[in-house]
Design an enzyme around this catalytic site. Sequence first.
Site, short mmCIF file in Angstrom:
data_model
loop_
_atom_site.label_atom_id
_atom_site.label_comp_id
_atom_site.label_asym_id
_atom_site.label_seq_id
_atom_site.Cartn_x
_atom_site.Cartn_y
_atom_site.Cartn_z
N LYS A 1 62.44 41.99 57.71
CA LYS A 1 62.20 43.39 58.09
C LYS A 1 60.94 43.95 57.43
O LYS A 1 60.14 44.59 58.09
CB LYS A 1 63.39 44.28 57.68
CG LYS A 1 64.71 43.94 58.34
CD LYS A 1 65.76 45.00 58.05
CE LYS A 1 66.19 45.10 56.60
NZ LYS A 1 66.94 43.94 56.10
N ARG B 1 71.98 52.28 57.02
CA ARG B 1 72.85 51.15 56.71
C ARG B 1 74.32 51.51 56.88
O ARG B 1 75.17 50.63 56.71
CB ARG B 1 72.61 50.68 55.28
CG ARG B 1 71.59 49.53 55.15
CD ARG B 1 71.34 49.30 53.68
NE ARG B 1 70.97 47.96 53.32
CZ ARG B 1 69.74 47.58 52.97
NH1 ARG B 1 68.75 48.44 53.04
NH2 ARG B 1 69.50 46.35 52.57
N ARG C 1 62.17 33.23 48.34
CA ARG C 1 61.29 34.36 48.03
C ARG C 1 61.56 34.92 46.63
O ARG C 1 60.73 35.66 46.11
CB ARG C 1 61.40 35.46 49.09
CG ARG C 1 62.44 36.53 48.83
CD ARG C 1 62.41 37.68 49.79
NE ARG C 1 63.59 38.52 49.57
CZ ARG C 1 64.00 39.48 50.36
NH1 ARG C 1 63.33 39.76 51.46
NH2 ARG C 1 65.07 40.19 50.07
N ARG D 1 63.01 39.81 42.32
CA ARG D 1 64.17 40.69 42.46
C ARG D 1 65.41 40.05 41.89
O ARG D 1 65.75 38.92 42.24
CB ARG D 1 64.39 41.02 43.94
CG ARG D 1 63.43 42.04 44.46
CD ARG D 1 63.58 42.25 45.95
NE ARG D 1 64.94 42.57 46.39
CZ ARG D 1 65.24 42.96 47.61
NH1 ARG D 1 64.28 43.09 48.52
NH2 ARG D 1 66.49 43.22 47.94
N ARG E 1 75.59 40.68 49.75
CA ARG E 1 74.72 41.57 50.54
C ARG E 1 74.90 41.30 52.04
O ARG E 1 74.89 42.22 52.85
CB ARG E 1 73.25 41.38 50.12
CG ARG E 1 72.95 42.03 48.78
CD ARG E 1 71.70 41.46 48.13
NE ARG E 1 70.49 41.72 48.88
CZ ARG E 1 69.36 41.04 48.72
NH1 ARG E 1 69.29 40.07 47.82
NH2 ARG E 1 68.31 41.32 49.43
P1 AMP Z 1 66.53 46.02 50.65
O1 AMP Z 1 65.22 45.99 49.94
O2 AMP Z 1 66.45 46.82 51.94
O3 AMP Z 1 67.13 44.66 50.84
O4 AMP Z 1 67.54 46.84 49.73
C1 AMP Z 1 67.89 46.37 48.43
C2 AMP Z 1 69.11 47.11 47.93
O5 AMP Z 1 68.83 48.52 47.84
C3 AMP Z 1 70.35 47.02 48.82
O6 AMP Z 1 71.09 45.84 48.58
C4 AMP Z 1 71.09 48.29 48.39
O7 AMP Z 1 71.72 48.11 47.14
C5 AMP Z 1 69.96 49.28 48.19
N1 AMP Z 1 69.65 50.01 49.45
C6 AMP Z 1 68.50 49.95 50.18
N2 AMP Z 1 68.56 50.72 51.26
C7 AMP Z 1 69.80 51.30 51.24
C8 AMP Z 1 70.48 52.18 52.11
N3 AMP Z 1 69.92 52.64 53.25
N4 AMP Z 1 71.74 52.57 51.76
C9 AMP Z 1 72.31 52.13 50.63
N5 AMP Z 1 71.74 51.26 49.79
C10 AMP Z 1 70.49 50.85 50.07
#
Ligand code: AMP
Length: 192
Positions: free
Chosen positions: A14, A89, A128, A134, A146
Amino acid sequence: MLNLIIFGPPGSGKGTQAEKLEKKFNLVHISTGDIFRSEIAEGSELGIRASAFMAKGELVPDEVTIGMLRKKMMAHKEAEGFIFDGFPRTDPQAEALESLLGMLDQQIDALLMLDVPEDEIVKRIVLRSAESGRADDRDETIIRNRFQVYQTQTEPIYAYYDAKGKAHKVPGMGSIDDIFQKLCDVISSIHV
Ligand code: AMP
């Protein structure tokens, strides 16, 4: 105006595709994951709150995430459009997004879903993790959690936009440029 949601499981690409779409269509790119990570790096109160959930691969509570998104959108009222990456989400997040865009007299034009199977995702994220640094990319149990959270809480949002005729699935396997081309084809078919 063009407002897009880039959608799909963690590790589906994404962020990479959102950056390319941002440039091509001159959009404001909002990645909630990136915002949380920079808040954590700054040691802000929001970052401290979010990090406990992120470390476990759980979602940050809706009121925190929605409040943060509202602030970010309202700081870009002049935008020619947004690309939302990692948001919405949950159902309440999808509803909040509709009403925030409504306040700007706008709406979502398309949800673009990158379709990638679970085993490929785990492989990609582990690969990655070396460069992303991370913590939530390093541990297979957290990655699988996740994915689980994605399937139970996030994937139903596809149906929410599908019912509005706005959801599109694109295979997320293959080269970055091929996938990007497929996304652009979908956008040209809906954006006149
Ligand atoms: P991402 O970088 O999009 O994979 O997000 C990493 C982490 O951030 C996720 O596993 C959640 O813990 C948190 N996170 C990111 N976006 C959201 C969202 N829209 N709602 C809730 N938690 C989020």
